[in-house]
Design a protein around this motif. Structure first.
Motif, PDB file in Angstrom:
ATOM      1  N   SER A  16      -5.189 -10.820  -6.586  1.00  0.00           N
ATOM      2  CA  SER A  16      -4.953 -10.003  -5.382  1.00  0.00           C
ATOM      3  C   SER A  16      -6.013 -10.234  -4.324  1.00  0.00           C
ATOM      4  CB  SER A  16      -4.877  -8.512  -5.741  1.00  0.00           C
ATOM      5  OG  SER A  16      -3.681  -8.248  -6.434  1.00  0.00           O
ATOM      6  N   LEU A  19      -5.206 -13.591  -2.759  1.00  0.00           N
ATOM      7  CA  LEU A  19      -4.054 -13.451  -1.869  1.00  0.00           C
ATOM      8  C   LEU A  19      -4.454 -12.780  -0.561  1.00  0.00           C
ATOM      9  CD1 LEU A  19      -0.962 -13.625  -1.397  1.00  0.00           C
ATOM     10  CD2 LEU A  19      -0.774 -11.441  -2.601  1.00  0.00           C
ATOM     11  N   SER A  22      -6.771 -15.207   1.600  1.00  0.00           N
ATOM     12  CA  SER A  22      -6.254 -16.530   1.963  1.00  0.00           C
ATOM     13  C   SER A  22      -5.487 -16.470   3.273  1.00  0.00           C
ATOM     14  CB  SER A  22      -5.333 -17.067   0.855  1.00  0.00           C
ATOM     15  OG  SER A  22      -6.054 -17.286  -0.322  1.00  0.00           O
ATOM     16  N   LYS A  45       1.224  -9.718   1.053  1.00  0.00           N
ATOM     17  CA  LYS A  45      -0.202  -9.402   0.913  1.00  0.00           C
ATOM     18  C   LYS A  45      -0.434  -7.958   0.478  1.00  0.00           C
ATOM     19  CE  LYS A  45      -2.485 -12.910   3.595  1.00  0.00           C
ATOM     20  NZ  LYS A  45      -3.895 -13.150   3.703  1.00  0.00           N
ATOM     21  N   HIS A  67       2.680 -17.047  -3.469  1.00  0.00           N
ATOM     22  CA  HIS A  67       1.992 -16.847  -4.744  1.00  0.00           C
ATOM     23  C   HIS A  67       1.633 -18.183  -5.388  1.00  0.00           C
ATOM     24  CE1 HIS A  67       3.116 -12.418  -5.828  1.00  0.00           C
ATOM     25  NE2 HIS A  67       2.604 -12.526  -4.620  1.00  0.00           N
ATOM     26  N   CYS A  70      -1.523 -19.491  -4.254  1.00  0.00           N
ATOM     27  CA  CYS A  70      -2.702 -18.728  -4.685  1.00  0.00           C
ATOM     28  C   CYS A  70      -3.056 -18.942  -6.157  1.00  0.00           C
ATOM     29  CB  CYS A  70      -2.477 -17.233  -4.456  1.00  0.00           C
ATOM     30  SG  CYS A  70      -2.483 -16.785  -2.710  1.00  0.00           S
TER      31      CYS A  70
END
Length: 190
Positions: A16, A19, A22, A45, A67, A70
């Motif tokens: 998390s 994410l 980023s 997000k 995802h 990430c």
């Protein structure tokens, strides 16, 4: 036989946070307008799901693609890596139990586990981890999902979860929150 199921994202890594921090560039290949892109990215997000009667939508495809970017970037929790190696050294069967779609991300997930020296015996996609653990006779689950934390005890699954802000509402009598994986050792050796 000693067997335990362990989640990856936000348990063994900082998904998390990765994410949230980023940045993602708009691309035509997403098949979205810039406005849709910005709206969908905000939802992803904030871990909000766009409501739909369909299993696959433009949003779910976009969410998966974000995802997927990430997964390899998320940093392993050193304490979690050490714990997983302790489990393996002490004869535990380890089931990595994730909601990731392993048909699409199985190879990058296996690479991440290998690169971070995280041992496991099985790698399973389970959207309902309580049902998976109950059916396969897995008595212990380490997971951050509120649903699992709330209901696992009803099905005889002992659950441990990393303490996070989203867990402030947890009222379970048997679920145990931890700040360090080291704490779990005492609970699974009882």
């Amino acid at each position: 036989m000693k067997v335990i199921a362990v989640d990856i994202d936000n348990v063994l890594n900082n998904f998390s946070d990765t994410l949230a921090k980023s940045t993602f560039a708009f691309k035509d290949s997403y098949g979205l307008s810039l406005e849709e892109f910005d709206n969908y990215l905000d939802l992803v997000k904030h871990d909000v799901f766009a409501k739909s009667e369909f299993l696959t939508t433009k949003f779910s495809d976009f969410r998966h693609r974000i995802h997927e970017q990430c997964y390899p970037l998320a940093q392993a929790n050193p304490d979690g890596v050490q714990f997983m190696n302790w489990l393996k050294a002490n004869g535990w069967k380890i089931v990595i139990c994730t909601k990731r779609n392993l048909r699409l991300t199985g190879e990058c997930t296996k690479k991440w586990l290998l690169d971070n020296h995280i041992p496991y015996d099985y790698l399973i996609t389970a959207l309902n981890k309580i049902v998976f653990c109950k059916l396969w006779g897995v008595p212990y689950l380490i997971d951050d999902d509120l649903l699992n934390i709330t209901y696992a005890e009803r099905y005889g699954i002992q659950i441990y979860y990393p303490l996070m802000a989203k867990h402030s509402s947890v009222v379970s009598q048997t679920a145990k929150g931890f700040t360090r994986f080291e704490e779990i050792k005492q609970w699974i050796q009882e």
